[in-house]
Design a protein around this motif. Sequence first.
Motif, short mmCIF file in Angstrom:
data_model
loop_
_atom_site.label_atom_id
_atom_site.label_comp_id
_atom_site.label_asym_id
_atom_site.label_seq_id
_atom_site.Cartn_x
_atom_site.Cartn_y
_atom_site.Cartn_z
N PHE A 88 -3.33 -2.24 4.81
CA PHE A 88 -2.04 -2.86 4.50
C PHE A 88 -1.58 -3.64 5.72
O PHE A 88 -1.14 -3.05 6.71
CB PHE A 88 -1.02 -1.80 4.11
N ASN A 90 0.93 -5.47 6.46
CA ASN A 90 2.34 -5.50 6.84
C ASN A 90 2.81 -4.16 7.39
O ASN A 90 3.97 -4.02 7.75
CB ASN A 90 3.18 -5.92 5.64
N LEU A 91 1.92 -3.17 7.39
CA LEU A 91 2.30 -1.85 7.89
C LEU A 91 1.64 -1.62 9.26
O LEU A 91 0.62 -2.22 9.57
CB LEU A 91 1.83 -0.77 6.91
N TYR A 94 -0.08 3.40 12.30
CA TYR A 94 0.37 4.75 11.98
C TYR A 94 0.74 4.85 10.51
O TYR A 94 0.35 5.80 9.82
CB TYR A 94 1.57 5.10 12.87
N GLU A 95 1.45 3.86 10.01
CA GLU A 95 1.86 3.90 8.60
C GLU A 95 0.67 3.85 7.66
O GLU A 95 0.62 4.53 6.63
CB GLU A 95 2.83 2.75 8.31
N VAL A 98 -0.66 7.25 7.63
CA VAL A 98 0.20 8.14 6.84
C VAL A 98 -0.13 7.99 5.36
O VAL A 98 -0.27 8.97 4.63
CB VAL A 98 1.69 7.83 7.08
N LEU A 99 -0.29 6.74 4.92
CA LEU A 99 -0.60 6.54 3.51
C LEU A 99 -1.98 7.07 3.18
O LEU A 99 -2.21 7.58 2.08
CB LEU A 99 -0.50 5.06 3.15
N MET C 169 6.99 3.76 2.77
CA MET C 169 5.75 3.12 3.21
C MET C 169 4.92 2.73 2.00
O MET C 169 4.32 1.66 1.95
CB MET C 169 4.94 4.06 4.09
N ARG C 172 6.13 -0.43 0.54
CA ARG C 172 5.71 -1.62 1.28
C ARG C 172 4.23 -1.89 1.07
O ARG C 172 3.79 -3.03 1.01
CB ARG C 172 6.05 -1.45 2.76
N LYS C 176 1.79 -5.31 -1.12
CA LYS C 176 0.61 -6.08 -0.70
C LYS C 176 -0.59 -5.83 -1.60
O LYS C 176 -1.38 -6.73 -1.84
CB LYS C 176 0.23 -5.70 0.73
N MET C 184 -5.37 5.39 -2.20
CA MET C 184 -4.82 6.38 -1.26
C MET C 184 -4.30 7.59 -2.03
O MET C 184 -3.72 8.48 -1.44
CB MET C 184 -3.64 5.80 -0.47
#
Lengths: 235, 253, 297, 352
Positions: A88, A90-91, A94-95, A98-99, C169, C172, C176, C184
């Motif tokens: 991703f 735009n993340l 770390y994010e 997390v996902l 998160m 967001r 995308k 995930m």
Amino acid sequence: MLKIEGLTVNYGGIKALKGIDMDVPEGKIITLVGANGAGKSTTLRSVVGLTKITSGKIYYQGQNITGKNTVDIVRSGIVLVPEGRRIFPNLTVYENLVLGGYCEKNKKIFDERLEHVCTVFPRLKERLKQKAGTFSGGEQQMLALGRALMANPKLLMLDEPSLGLAPLIVKNIFEIIQTINKSGVTVLLIEQNAKAALEIADYGYVLETGNIVLKGSGVELLSNENVRKAYLGIA
Amino acid sequence: MYILRTENVTMKFGGLVAVSDFNLEIKHNEIVGLIGPNGAGKTTAFNIITGQYTPTEGFVFFNNEDITTCSPYEITRLGIARTFQNIRLFKDMTVLDNVLVGNHLRLRSPLLSSVLRSPRYRKEERHMIQKSFNLLRDLGLDDVLYEKAYSLPYGKQRRLEIARALATDPKVILLDEPAAGMNPQESIELMNFIHEIREKFDLTILLIEHTMQVVMGVCERIYVLDHGVTIAQGTPEEIQNNPKVIEAYLGVN
Amino acid sequence: MNIESFFQHFSNAVSLGSLYALIAIGYTMVYGILRLINFAHGDIFMLGAYFAFYCLTLFMMPWWVGFIVAIGLTACFGILIERVAYKPLRNSPKVSVLISAIGVSFLLESLGVVIFGGIQKAFPIPDIFGKVVVIAGISIVSVNFFIPIIAIICLIALMYLVNYTKTGMAMRALSKDHEAARLMGIDVDRVISYTFGLGSILAAVGGIMWGMKYPQLYPLMGLMPGLKCFIAAVVGGIGNIAGAVVGGFVIGFIEIMTVAFVPELSGYRDAFAFILLIIILLVKPNGIMGEKLAEKV
Amino acid sequence: MKNDQKTRRILSIALIALVGIVLFLCNQYLDSYQLRIINLCGIYITLGLSLNLIYGFTGLFSLGHAGFMAVGAYTTALLTMPPQLKQMNFFLEPIVPWLANVEVGFFWALIIAGSITGLIGFLIGAPVLKLRDDYLAIATLGFSEIIRIVFTNLQNVTNGPLGLKGLPPYTTIWWSWGFALVSILFMAYLFKGSYGRAFIAIREDEIAAEAMGINIFRHKILSFTIGSFMAGIGGGLLAHLMGTIDPLMFRFLLTFNILLIVVLGGMGSISGTVISAIVVTVSMEYLRFLDGPMNFLIFKTDGIPGMRMVIFSLLLMIVILFFQRGLMGSKELSWDFILGPKDKTLNLPEEE
């Protein structure tokens, strides 16, 4: 661990897979090689339920998972790192991680995994706060692998991890794949870069326009002239 | 004397260099292949030639005319037609209508005279229909004239897309993976077909293909792209034995 | 124009801009993850105001209880609308979903006429919001102070949810790449519902405060603010929450200030937003803070 | 085969004649309320076809129809109103002098109205047709609203929010159905020919259409301009049927009605639009009783939607959710459809 029987996939008239059979035994690295458009990605996408299967069965740890929805399959331990990495952008790193561990509710286990990923990929640890979109191709691939590890996969499927990467980085990535495998994760790897893949694989399948045309141990296939033929069309 | 030529064409998307310093030279009536692993920049090269993209640097020449900044429809009018990687037919239109759309660019009558069916328009329409029919007959699609495009089997859809491109009276035709999804038997038929249309329509052909059997069998010269860079060019034999190409395809260890 | 009336207008513009911003966020969030103009969002805003009205008048709840109940109900409606009217069309052409959204919008408006009645209703303003405060000779209704404060609180809460929670998160990430998100193990449908819920909460807050600032309710009250806030979202850069806030204030200020300085144009008040939209679409289609959405051949 | 085409042509002429006779009989024996509905049907056929041309056939999702109709309605009204009537209407502020004494026959007024609307469509289209799907929708909706707001404020041209009253009731069955027939024939011939095919090709796949050498932008503008022209004429006919127009009439709701007709009939089907225009118009009137209880609650106007609009918005949603292709899909209720298709060999247009 994973068993595919007679898998057929048609998309809008194109027969992408024409009934393939495969076995992925636990703890091994299995590779599926073949030229562009041979149906490699389709195979992996069918396993995780992103592509609709026309016929055939898929078993995972003895259970029939054909037609189950993606989220359930991922939660049962099959994790796919898709082609082109698909982090991703735009993340932050770390994010993204997390996902990757989205399904793990336990904070302690989550932290342990994060720790583990950071030791496997020290480069990621340094840049946890950075936006993933600013990474180079090789770094993105590492992040994609790290993100997949966050889900604690039992079976890790990799779709062309070497795509678009410089040879040195490819080598690095393949070493990491071996390390991951040694820690007990079964790996199913699909690659256009047949040499690199077959070299680390315990067993390999060669796919040509939707059919498996050859199979054998990595070493065997590596020395097989027919592999070259399947790629370059040398008669 | 080259019918189609690119000069130092480079295409950047943000930081990514999709095609770099690409120099293609095609003579009249040649069949040239463009190959390379996934993401090598082949389709980008096609999109530059057909005007979908304007290259960051470099020029495209057609019959020595600079067409670098022309829009796609102007390029088609000049005589470069193309097909698409993932077949883009007008799905809800009949086979005949698909080909007739390819004739529209040569229509002279204005809209009103088409609605009022003026004699001049009727003459043009008759001519268009006859021409399209002949084309479809030559390509073996005359048994499905009034079928909807989406209902055709895959192989015929590929053919129809080529027929539609031919309807624009091209001098050069660009085929993007014509053999994708075909079995070996169909691929052999396709090779013969490509030779046939070249003779019949006096075409110059540039094609992208993954099925090596087709590329090696049909192309007279081949360009190999890898990461946007032209790593080799030559005859099929030269390409098959070029270590750089083998490396690009089979990888290194 | 003297300084007093300037401040009067200024405070008006700030509170109107805040309201626009709150509503615009709902458009931008939904567009971000579904690429859909939720045409019914303006009507969700209307529902929020009416629910609060009935909570206070019919069920005689204390105002803060009533507001919370109304906001909750509106959120449920927002989620329900997505489930019924948009989810079945997830794989349909974009325009079909847009038509469905237009259908929902008209359905809510006409149901509003049938159920709430077509005549305007006066919103029962709780005392605390209705006081007239005089500061340095300028008298301002207290709701005009509350609006920006509440809007800022909402924004901070939203920023926290979007930036620091897992679901945020996931939202967001969805904007995308839906497929990678599914890989995930993210339950995409749940995240979408969550987004609609959040957007509807903000719209309800906006609707209630709108009701207190302009104390007349009518079933078509969401139409114009809805369109303008969508424009605000586009102006700011659709898909970008900060952009929606900026866009909301830009439109609020243009509207109030133009009318204040050039009273002859007051009749064209509703047209400003549309003119701005067309200028933005032609000059900078990705909006002030938007990023480019490339289309692939 | 020749005969085949001849039969079809005779059948078509016979059908037109039959419709003509039916209309004649209606005109003779029906009361004014019923006639009004039949008039509305004709007008909505023209309007539905105009939107179907833009959206259904060319794939441009435009929500600006109400604005175009407003331009057509006001132009026709201002051109046909006798000077004294104008004077009576414009009591707040006199009408601009150059309009005060203009008086043109109904037909020419309609044609001028259509042309002006077409011109406005062209001017709007030139910038906005570069946008796509939802962005195009919102931009055209924006223009439509701007037109309405401008009309509300141009007191000395449009009489502002007061509207224009007492327009001569020029719209008869012959006018409304005459234009409907012309529109149907126009569309039928357009889509039999090369330009129509090009429009559909653009709808089906813009990139492929451009690769076929079609100048996309020019064709989109062409379709949009023609559609606006037709919408302008429809607006003019509507104005002289209603007798009164004001800016509130041309809100988004009006566009919604036409969109409903197109979606219900099937995007890209001429006959579908014709049928659904009639069905929608008639049922809008028939279901008016549903609004009955509402009528004494609100003012005594018939323009305020209540239960009726609930039903129509539900209808739109049901169609789009469950029958996305509408009544006819993109098929046509043509003679081929009724008599069975022509044989599968090539049929060339006849020479004359």
